[in-house]
Design a protein around this motif. Structure first.
Motif, mmCIF file in Angstrom:
data_model
loop_
_atom_site.group_PDB
_atom_site.id
_atom_site.type_symbol
_atom_site.label_atom_id
_atom_site.label_comp_id
_atom_site.label_asym_id
_atom_site.label_seq_id
_atom_site.Cartn_x
_atom_site.Cartn_y
_atom_site.Cartn_z
ATOM 1 N N THR A 1 -4.197 -0.138 -7.055
ATOM 2 C CA THR A 1 -4.714 0.330 -5.764
ATOM 3 C C THR A 1 -6.032 -0.363 -5.429
ATOM 4 O O THR A 1 -6.263 -0.756 -4.279
ATOM 5 C CB THR A 1 -4.924 1.861 -5.804
ATOM 6 O OG1 THR A 1 -3.674 2.497 -6.082
ATOM 7 C CG2 THR A 1 -5.453 2.367 -4.471
ATOM 8 N N THR B 1 1.145 4.087 -3.102
ATOM 9 C CA THR B 1 0.714 5.468 -2.856
ATOM 10 C C THR B 1 1.783 6.458 -3.300
ATOM 11 O O THR B 1 1.487 7.502 -3.897
ATOM 12 C CB THR B 1 0.402 5.675 -1.358
ATOM 13 O OG1 THR B 1 -0.619 4.751 -0.959
ATOM 14 C CG2 THR B 1 -0.082 7.088 -1.083
ATOM 15 N N LYS C 1 0.818 -1.219 0.000
ATOM 16 C CA LYS C 1 0.000 0.000 0.000
ATOM 17 C C LYS C 1 0.848 1.263 0.000
ATOM 18 O O LYS C 1 0.600 2.205 -0.769
ATOM 19 C CB LYS C 1 -0.928 -0.010 1.223
ATOM 20 C CG LYS C 1 -2.016 1.044 1.182
ATOM 21 C CD LYS C 1 -2.983 0.854 2.344
ATOM 22 C CE LYS C 1 -4.100 1.880 2.290
ATOM 23 N NZ LYS C 1 -5.047 1.707 3.424
#
Length: 279
Positions: A109, A73, A69
């Motif tokens: 994502t 990002t 994650k």
């Protein structure tokens, strides 16, 4: 009480010694001449080893998803910065490449989010943040956002007056987005998707109908299982993890509702979200 007809369930059993095991129990209920259930017959399997493997798999997926994650990002942030710089410099060709890259980062994502949600569900940690939700307005807002990216499909709304319900607005939006995205994905030759709302039996109903490839009864019976991928060659060619409908069903179940599906091969599908007005 065991339900009438066939049953197929899994349960955790606590032994008097303190040990715990998992069983898979399936069979059917028998009734007398009056139609009253009298006894049940079935088979019980010990699935403790399988559940242990599944737990370890869930733990790995959860750890891997959390680790992915943060770098994803960062990649998205740098992609957006580079895109803005290319636009300011007038380098439109490079900006187009960055836009394609950004779309793939968004896809990654969503995959990570689905894996994290699946882990939370299996651990019983999918929490809802409830508030008053106007489902018709939520549908209008979601369709407005998705219409720009739905390609040739026109998303048509036929909405009846509905009372507000208590629910998690963002989680309900997630379910709607998933159903609309599936409707467009699995109807490549069609040009529209229909969404209808109405009330019945104290519930509100949201139907998402496509005019695509449809599916067999066998596929429908397994559609909401985790990581399910159909063996049907006409469906198997479409990408996906087999998590979207599983997560959607679990979200709706936490709202004390359900999702139903009607479909016929070659004649499209209708997915119906059923939610109680009060729960």
């Amino acid at each position: 009480m065991i339900p009438e007809g066939k049953f197929n369930l899994e349960a955790r059993v606590h032994h008097p010694s303190g040990s715990v095991c998992w069983i898979h129990y399936y069979g059917r209920v028998f009734k007398n001449e009056k139609g009253e259930p009298t006894h049940a017959a079935g088979v019980i399997f010990d699935i403790s080893d399988r559940k242990s493997v599944e737990q370890k798999k869930d733990e790995f997926i959860g750890i891997a998803s959390h680790e992915l994650k943060t770098p994803v990002t960062s990649i998205k942030a740098y992609t957006e910065i580079l895109y803005d710089q290319f636009i300011e410099a007038g380098d439109n060709q490079s900006a187009v490449y960055l836009e394609k890259l950004n779309n793939q980062v968004d896809r990654l994502t969503r995959l990570i989010r689905d894996l994290l949600d699946a882990t939370r569900i299996s651990e019983g940690r999918l929490a809802l943040r409830e508030s008053s939700v106007d489902m018709n307005q939520l549908l209008r807002d979601t369709v407005e956002d998705m219409q720009n990216t739905s390609g040739k499909h026109t998303i048509e709304l036929n909405l009846q007056d509905l009372p507000a319900i208590q629910g998690d607005k963002e989680r309900l939006r997630q379910v709607i987005v998933n159903l609309i995205a599936n409707a467009t994905k699995y109807s490549p030759e069609a040009d529209r998707v229909l969404i209808k709302t109405y009330r019945s039996n104290g519930n509100i109903n949201i139907e998402v109908q496509d005019f695509g490839i449809g599916m067999s009864e066998e596929t429908q019976s397994n559609l909401f299982e985790r990581f399910f991928r159909s063996n049907d060659p006409s469906i198997g060619t479409f990408p996906g993890l087999g998590l979207g409908l599983y997560i959607s069903m679990q979200i709706i179940k936490q709202h004390k509702g359900t999702i139903r599906v009607r479909s016929e091969k070659g004649n499209g599908s209708v997915f119906t979200i059923v939610l109680p007005v009060e729960h």
